[in-house]
Design an enzyme around this catalytic site. Structure first.
Site, PDB file in Angstrom:
ATOM      1  N   SER A  57       0.701  -1.157   0.117  1.00  0.00           N
ATOM      2  CA  SER A  57       0.010  -0.111  -0.024  1.00  0.00           C
ATOM      3  C   SER A  57       0.991   1.297   0.084  1.00  0.00           C
ATOM      4  O   SER A  57       1.898   1.072   0.720  1.00  0.00           O
ATOM      5  CB  SER A  57      -0.933  -0.072   1.251  1.00  0.00           C
ATOM      6  OG  SER A  57      -1.703   1.216   1.135  1.00  0.00           O
ATOM      7  N   SER A  65      -6.839   2.618   5.629  1.00  0.00           N
ATOM      8  CA  SER A  65      -5.732   1.724   4.922  1.00  0.00           C
ATOM      9  C   SER A  65      -6.362   0.268   5.142  1.00  0.00           C
ATOM     10  O   SER A  65      -6.138  -0.790   4.228  1.00  0.00           O
ATOM     11  CB  SER A  65      -4.406   1.774   5.653  1.00  0.00           C
ATOM     12  OG  SER A  65      -4.577   1.547   6.939  1.00  0.00           O
ATOM     13  N   SER A  66      -7.175   0.076   6.068  1.00  0.00           N
ATOM     14  CA  SER A  66      -7.845  -1.193   6.509  1.00  0.00           C
ATOM     15  C   SER A  66      -8.983  -1.616   5.471  1.00  0.00           C
ATOM     16  O   SER A  66      -9.131  -2.682   4.995  1.00  0.00           O
ATOM     17  CB  SER A  66      -8.229  -1.380   7.900  1.00  0.00           C
ATOM     18  OG  SER A  66      -9.230  -0.535   8.056  1.00  0.00           O
ATOM     19  N   ASP A  69     -15.960   3.744   4.703  1.00  0.00           N
ATOM     20  CA  ASP A  69     -14.261   3.729   3.933  1.00  0.00           C
ATOM     21  C   ASP A  69     -14.496   2.673   2.895  1.00  0.00           C
ATOM     22  O   ASP A  69     -13.733   2.677   1.712  1.00  0.00           O
ATOM     23  CB  ASP A  69     -13.230   3.325   4.956  1.00  0.00           C
ATOM     24  CG  ASP A  69     -12.990   4.715   5.644  1.00  0.00           C
ATOM     25  OD1 ASP A  69     -13.386   5.599   5.598  1.00  0.00           O
ATOM     26  OD2 ASP A  69     -12.093   4.544   6.778  1.00  0.00           O
TER      27      ASP A  69
END
Length: 390
Positions: free
Chosen positions: A129, A139-140, A198
């Site tokens: 990433s 990011s998760s 997200d």
């Protein structure tokens, strides 16, 4: 929000990219592994794990819930299942380190998806990433979206839309909906009770409206250049939310109008963003800059600001730029709007001054596409190098 995709230019090889609200992407490479093994490599958090498929199949039988066999598109994880998976992977109860949660999410998604759609073949998965972990940038969710797309493709639950000679391809609306529903379950393993924003942005890209739990993708939004700055100040979303709630209970007559005003800013911003693609006039940027400033002041009023974010705003203002916090606040990250005519020298000077504060900066964009399948030819040298590591 976020997004990312994959490639099948070589038989059995997959590259997926997804990103958060900013166009910093997470990439997943899927390729065949030694017969009878499933491997996962997450260099960003130091994970290299490998399991025999017969052991995974036995584990799946031991933790399968009724919902795994039912019509539910993507069943939710539950406590005892996750306890068993933790024990299997040697993860301590209550462990919250990124490497532990990422491994747990991988195991859950791998077993649940294979239970519904057929065994995941022997595969080697590498995820790399551009997003920093733990900075409130999703990011998760990027990881969960990439993983959902890769595992669903490997099981044959969704197609491989990339045609020979194409640089990139995207899945159908129906397939994206399935990817998103599984990515949300991965996020639940990691966060417990996420909003779903997200993973939705990671799946569809662009911009979304979130209100009272309802997520609506905005049609036709412009790509906006931004400077993304990580103050590196750690913060707890839980503590910040509790603080806002306390202020609301203590001063309802003061706080409710502020929250109403923040809602009005969001609506005004949505109107501007939706008007920009049809009429790309420079006159919209001063309006967005004012909305940034007003929003940032309101966020300070409700208690989610931080001296590091105030400093970020002052530094960028000295270069004629406008900034606001993003994510939970209390530290974390801020974004700075860059007009199309912003001088490269001004941007470099701002970055230099921000880095002198101990911050980390990226020049990027928002409004980029969601999860996408990539051919090798569409990836830059840095990404190819990261994904070529065994």
């Amino acid at each position: 929000g976020g997004q990312f995709p994959r490639k099948l230019g070589h038989p059995g090889r997959t590259r997926l990219g997804r990103h958060g609200p900013a166009d910093l992407r997470t990439f997943l490479r899927l390729r065949p592994s030694a017969e009878g093994r499933v491997c996962v490599r997450l260099p960003g958090v130091g994970v290299v794990r490998s399991w025999d498929t017969p052991r995974l199949q036995a584990l799946r039988r031991g933790v399968a819930g009724k919902s795994w066999e039912e019509e539910t598109a993507a069943p939710a994880p539950w406590g005892e299942q996750l306890d068993t998976l933790r024990e299997f992977a040697g993860i301590a109860a209550g462990a919250s380190a990124p490497e532990s949660l990422a491994t747990l999410a991988f195991l859950y998604m791998c077993l649940a998806i294979s239970a519904k759609y057929g065994d995941v073949p022997s595969v080697d998965i590498l995820v790399w990433s551009e997003l920093p972990t733990g900075a409130g940038l999703g990011s998760s969710a990027a990881f969960a979206v990439c993983l959902a797309a890769a595992l669903l493709t490997a099981c044959g639950a969704i197609s491989c839309p990339l045609k020979e000679g194409e640089p990139t391809a995207r899945w159908t609306e129906e397939e994206l909906t399935l990817i998103n529903s599984w990515a949300f379950q991965g996020e639940r393993v990691i966060h417990g009770n996420p909003s779903g924003v997200d993973n939705a942005v990671g799946t569809w890209g662009g911009a979304l409206r979130y209100q009272s739990g309802k997520i609506t993708p905005l049609k036709r939004v412009p790509m906006l250049r931004i400077l993304l700055t990580n103050t590196k100040i750690p913060r707890s979303t839980k503590v910040l939310v509790a603080g806002v709630k306390e202020k609301l209970l203590k001063f309802p007559a003061i706080m409710n109008p502020v929250l109403d005003s923040i809602d009005a800013i969001s609506q005004e911003c949505q109107s501007v963003l939706e008007a920009m693609p049809a009429n790309p006039s420079p006159e919209y940027y001063p309006v967005l800059e004012e909305l940034f400033d007003i929003n940032q002041h309101h966020l300070n009023v409700i208690g989610v600001g931080h001296p590091s974010l105030d400093r970020l705003c002052r530094v960028t203002a000295s270069h004629g730029l406008h900034s606001k916090l993003t994510g939970a606040g209390g530290g974390g990250c801020g974004i700075t709007l860059l007009r199309p005519d912003t001088s490269p020298l001004a941007v470099e000077a701002a970055k230099r001054d921000l880095c002198a504060c101990g911050f980390e900066c990226w020049e990027t964009s928002i409004g980029a596409p969601g999860v996408t399948l990539h051919s090798s030819s569409s990836l830059n040298t840095e990404v190819l190098h990261a994904l070529s590591k065994s």
